[in-house]
Design an enzyme around this catalytic site. Structure first.
Site, PDB file in Angstrom:
ATOM      1  CG  ASP A 192     -26.322 -13.532 -29.799  1.00 25.91           C
ATOM      2  OD1 ASP A 192     -26.629 -14.529 -30.478  1.00 25.91           O
ATOM      3  OD2 ASP A 192     -25.812 -12.515 -30.292  1.00 25.91           O
ATOM      4  CG  HIS A 225     -22.621  -8.316 -37.189  1.00 27.64           C
ATOM      5  ND1 HIS A 225     -23.900  -8.518 -37.654  1.00 27.64           N
ATOM      6  CD2 HIS A 225     -22.642  -8.632 -35.868  1.00 27.64           C
ATOM      7  CE1 HIS A 225     -24.671  -8.934 -36.654  1.00 27.64           C
ATOM      8  NE2 HIS A 225     -23.932  -9.019 -35.565  1.00 27.64           N
ATOM      9  CG  HIS A 281     -27.386  -9.432 -32.889  1.00 30.05           C
ATOM     10  ND1 HIS A 281     -26.756 -10.055 -31.822  1.00 30.05           N
ATOM     11  CD2 HIS A 281     -28.068  -8.379 -32.385  1.00 30.05           C
ATOM     12  CE1 HIS A 281     -27.051  -9.391 -30.710  1.00 30.05           C
ATOM     13  NE2 HIS A 281     -27.842  -8.375 -31.028  1.00 30.05           N
ATOM     14  CE1 TYR A 301     -20.914 -10.672 -27.736  1.00 27.06           C
ATOM     15  CE2 TYR A 301     -23.207 -10.759 -28.438  1.00 27.06           C
ATOM     16  CZ  TYR A 301     -21.861 -10.704 -28.744  1.00 27.06           C
ATOM     17  OH  TYR A 301     -21.457 -10.685 -30.058  1.00 27.06           O
TER      18      TYR A 301
END
Length: 343
Positions: free
Chosen positions: A285, A160, A198, A324
């Protein structure tokens, strides 16, 4: 497959994250690494090696010099200004505000260089981020030296982080630096394949105008998932970079069938494009019980994912990103690596 890992990751352990309107223990925390290390040792995947010193040269080719200096000095500036806690952004530049001036005040600098306020900087963050990059660089050197694959157990993660902003738990974009190192070593075309739930907005940003590095991602629809403002189908790059960028957004509840179909589509594009080296932003994730995602992959699916990646036959560096569901993060991560080895 050898794993490269630094104990200095422990130096980065923010005590709070703003989530759901309250401060909670950050989802991205040191214990994630312990579960992964435990699985690596239990399943004897390969040697676990400490990296050598970090080489900031390749990072400096990609990242803004002022941004790197900010990351190095932010905590000391914050404390010198009399701030009592960790470095947390109170806001960011918004639409129709100035983006061409960097404030002198540390509060303003933090807001300028941050794009997600859940990500705090502590006294040890800079050293931890450098050690994370050092692990990625050591894995790249391993593969450039002839190994089929290597795993960089990076923490903090990186995908990110853009060329001039941090956020999403990320400070230095490890996968992007590894791709640049492959290019510096003579690879004509390199792909970063991001399988984290993500979207890797930072990696996409860094290579947006580059025709020599493909960014390919499978991720949750940004209408519903962080980072919200990147990861749509019409994001195909600009200039020389127009075309190699390839993203696939999937809706809430996506299971392994459609997810694997999307992966196969990206793999076909990577092959057709002619990649000579592969960097995998390895987030797990997409797991069904992850607390901040909405895909429904199960642990055996990660084995199959690794096999599909392995069958590409490319020199491959895996850089750890998200995941996570703490008790399963080790199983799911090592399943990908084991599947790659099986292929």
């Amino acid at each position: 497959m050898r794993t490269f890992f630094s104990e200095d990751h422990r130096l980065h352990f923010p005590q709070a994250e703003l989530s759901g309107g309250e401060f909670v223990t950050p989802y991205e925390r040191p214990s994630r690494v312990e579960y992964i290390l435990g699985q690596l040792k239990e399943r004897r995947l390969g040697e676990i090696v400490a990296p050598g010193p970090v080489d900031m040269g390749p990072a400096e080719r990609l990242l803004d010099a002022g941004f790197l200096r900010f990351l190095e000095t932010a905590y000391d500036e914050w404390k010198a200004a009399g701030q009592g806690g960790e470095v947390i952004a109170a806001g960011m530049p918004t639409r129709r505000q100035r983006h061409d001036r960097i404030p002198r005040n540390i509060d303003g600098k933090v807001e300028y260089y941050c794009h997600a306020s859940e990500t705090a900087i502590t006294g040890g963050t800079w050293r931890a981020a450098q050690s994370s990059l050092a692990s990625a660089q050591a894995a790249q050197r391993e593969v450039a030296g002839g190994a089929r694959g290597a795993f960089a157990l990076c923490r903090p993660p990186g995908h990110h982080a853009t060329s001039d902003q941090y956020g999403g738990y990320c400070f230095i974009n490890n996968a992007a630096v590894v791709a640049e190192m492959f290019r510096m070593g003579g690879a004509r075309r390199v792909t970063v394949l991001d399988v984290d739930f993500h979207h890797g907005n930072g990696t996409q940003d860094i290579f947006w105008r580059r025709g020599d590095v493909m960014f390919a991602s499978i991720h949750g629809d940004p209408l519903d998932a962080y980072p919200y403002f990147a990861g749509y189908a019409d994001e195909i790059g600009e200039g020389e970079g127009k075309g190699p960028t390839s993203t696939c957004r999937l809706p809430p509840g996506t299971g392994y069938g459609p997810w694997a179909e999307a992966l196969d589509g990206l793999i076909a594009r990577i092959r057709d494009w002619g990649a000579e080296a592969l960097v995998v932003s390895l987030g797990v994730d997409a797991y069904k019980d992850d607390p901040i995602s909405f895909f429904k992959l199960d642990s055996p699916d990660f084995l199959d994912c690794g096999r599909r990646i392995g069958r590409m036959g490319l020199p491959t560096v895996f850089c750890m990103e998200g995941g996570y569901a703490i008790e399963q993060v080790g199983v799911n991560t090592v399943n990908v690596l084991e599947g790659f080895e099986d292929a």
